[in-house]
Design a protein around this motif. Structure first.
Motif, PDB file in Angstrom:
ATOM      1  N   UNK A 116       0.820  -1.210   0.037  1.00 26.05           N
ATOM      2  CA  UNK A 116       0.020   0.123  -0.049  1.00 26.05           C
ATOM      3  C   UNK A 116       0.787   1.479  -0.012  1.00 26.05           C
ATOM      4  N   UNK A 117       2.041   1.355   0.776  1.00 30.48           N
ATOM      5  CA  UNK A 117       2.722   2.229   0.775  1.00 30.48           C
ATOM      6  C   UNK A 117       3.455   2.764  -0.554  1.00 30.48           C
ATOM      7  N   UNK A 118       3.936   1.483  -1.191  1.00 26.90           N
ATOM      8  CA  UNK A 118       4.426   1.726  -2.524  1.00 26.90           C
ATOM      9  C   UNK A 118       3.698   2.358  -3.536  1.00 26.90           C
ATOM     10  N   UNK A 119       2.399   1.956  -3.555  1.00 23.59           N
ATOM     11  CA  UNK A 119       1.488   2.459  -4.173  1.00 23.59           C
ATOM     12  C   UNK A 119       1.142   4.122  -3.997  1.00 23.59           C
ATOM     13  N   UNK A 120       0.876   4.098  -2.562  1.00 21.64           N
ATOM     14  CA  UNK A 120       0.597   5.224  -2.271  1.00 21.64           C
ATOM     15  C   UNK A 120       1.557   6.398  -2.587  1.00 21.64           C
ATOM     16  N   UNK A 121       2.848   6.101  -2.655  1.00 23.63           N
ATOM     17  CA  UNK A 121       3.939   7.153  -2.854  1.00 23.63           C
ATOM     18  C   UNK A 121       3.812   7.482  -4.209  1.00 23.63           C
ATOM     19  N   UNK A 122       3.099   6.986  -4.939  1.00 24.52           N
ATOM     20  CA  UNK A 122       2.735   7.672  -6.449  1.00 24.52           C
ATOM     21  C   UNK A 122       1.739   8.990  -6.211  1.00 24.52           C
ATOM     22  N   UNK A 123       1.273   8.998  -5.240  1.00 25.18           N
ATOM     23  CA  UNK A 123       0.214  10.123  -5.064  1.00 25.18           C
ATOM     24  C   UNK A 123      -0.901   9.670  -5.636  1.00 25.18           C
ATOM     25  N   UNK A 124      -1.628  10.927  -6.031  1.00 27.81           N
ATOM     26  CA  UNK A 124      -2.937  10.870  -6.655  1.00 27.81           C
ATOM     27  C   UNK A 124      -4.033   9.921  -5.858  1.00 27.81           C
ATOM     28  N   UNK A 125      -4.852   9.319  -6.662  1.00 33.15           N
ATOM     29  CA  UNK A 125      -5.817   8.574  -5.933  1.00 33.15           C
ATOM     30  C   UNK A 125      -5.778   7.381  -4.885  1.00 33.15           C
ATOM     31  N   UNK A 126      -4.391   7.119  -5.028  1.00 29.35           N
ATOM     32  CA  UNK A 126      -3.828   5.859  -4.020  1.00 29.35           C
ATOM     33  C   UNK A 126      -3.033   6.567  -2.839  1.00 29.35           C
ATOM     34  N   UNK A 127      -2.887   7.947  -2.702  1.00 31.53           N
ATOM     35  CA  UNK A 127      -2.303   8.349  -1.558  1.00 31.53           C
ATOM     36  C   UNK A 127      -2.459   7.677  -0.382  1.00 31.53           C
ATOM     37  N   UNK A 128      -3.595   7.457  -0.268  1.00 27.13           N
ATOM     38  CA  UNK A 128      -4.245   7.100   1.162  1.00 27.13           C
ATOM     39  C   UNK A 128      -3.214   5.902   1.289  1.00 27.13           C
ATOM     40  N   UNK A 129      -2.899   4.913   0.464  1.00 25.50           N
ATOM     41  CA  UNK A 129      -2.183   3.885   0.742  1.00 25.50           C
ATOM     42  C   UNK A 129      -0.648   4.248   1.620  1.00 25.50           C
ATOM     43  N   UNK A 130      -0.242   5.332   1.168  1.00 28.26           N
ATOM     44  CA  UNK A 130       1.140   5.680   1.900  1.00 28.26           C
ATOM     45  C   UNK A 130       0.743   5.821   3.403  1.00 28.26           C
ATOM     46  N   UNK A 131      -0.235   6.584   3.879  1.00 33.36           N
ATOM     47  CA  UNK A 131      -0.699   6.854   5.227  1.00 33.36           C
ATOM     48  C   UNK A 131      -0.679   5.308   5.810  1.00 33.36           C
ATOM     49  N   UNK A 132      -1.721   4.663   5.193  1.00 35.43           N
ATOM     50  CA  UNK A 132      -2.091   3.219   5.836  1.00 35.43           C
ATOM     51  C   UNK A 132      -0.544   2.284   5.742  1.00 35.43           C
TER      52      UNK A 132
END
Length: 131
Positions: free
Chosen positions: A91-107
C-alpha cells in the motif's frame, strides 16, 4: 537444524517486494529517460524514496520476526503480523505515487510503525519472561 517457517516466508516476501519496488523505479526511469540519479523527476523521486523507506524498516521487522520465532513464542500470530506488514508496504509503494492511491502511503506508514512497535514490545516482553 531448526526450520523457521515464518522467518523464511517473511524473508522471501521481503526479497520479492524489494524486486517489485525496484522494477517500479526502472519503469519510472524509462518513462522519464533518467538513468542516473532522479533528474528532477518527481515520479522517480517518489518511487526511489518508497524503496529506500522500505529498506530502512524491513531489516528491523525481519530481525524481530526471527528472534521472536527463535524464542518459540511466535505461534500463528507472528505470520499474521508479517503478512499485514507486507500488505502495508505494498500500500505504501502504491501510495507514494500520489493521486487517488495516496491514502495507501498513510496506511502503509501506520502499518509499518505499528508493526515495528508491536514486535519490539513483544520481543521485550519475551525477554522479560512475561510472555
Amino acid at each position: 537444524m531448526t526450520v523457521l517457517p515464518v522467518t523464511l516466508a517473511a524473508a522471501a516476501a521481503a526479497g520479492i517486494l524489494n524486486i517489485w519496488l525496484a522494477l517500479r523505479i526502472n519503469a519510472a526511469r524509462s518513462a522519464s529517460g533518467v538513468y542516473l540519479g532522479d533528474g528532477g523527476s518527481e515520479a522517480l523521486q517518489r518511487r526511489m524514496r518508497s524503496q529506500a523507506n522500505y529498506v530502512e524498516y524491513t531489516p528491523f521487522v525481519l530481525a524481530l520476526i526471527l528472534v521472536i520465532e527463535l524464542s518459540g513464542k511466535g505461534s500463528w500470530w507472528l505470520g499474521v503480523v508479517a503478512a499485514v506488514y507486507f500488505a502495508g508496504r505494498i500500500g505504501h509503494g502504491f501510495g507514494m505515487d500520489g493521486g487517488a492511491l495516496l491514502k495507501g502511503r498513510f496506511i502503509g506508514t501506520m502499518t509499518t510503525l505499528l508493526t515495528l512497535l508491536g514486535l519490539s514490545v513483544a520481543a521485550a516482553l519475551i525477554m522479560a519472561g512475561i510472555i
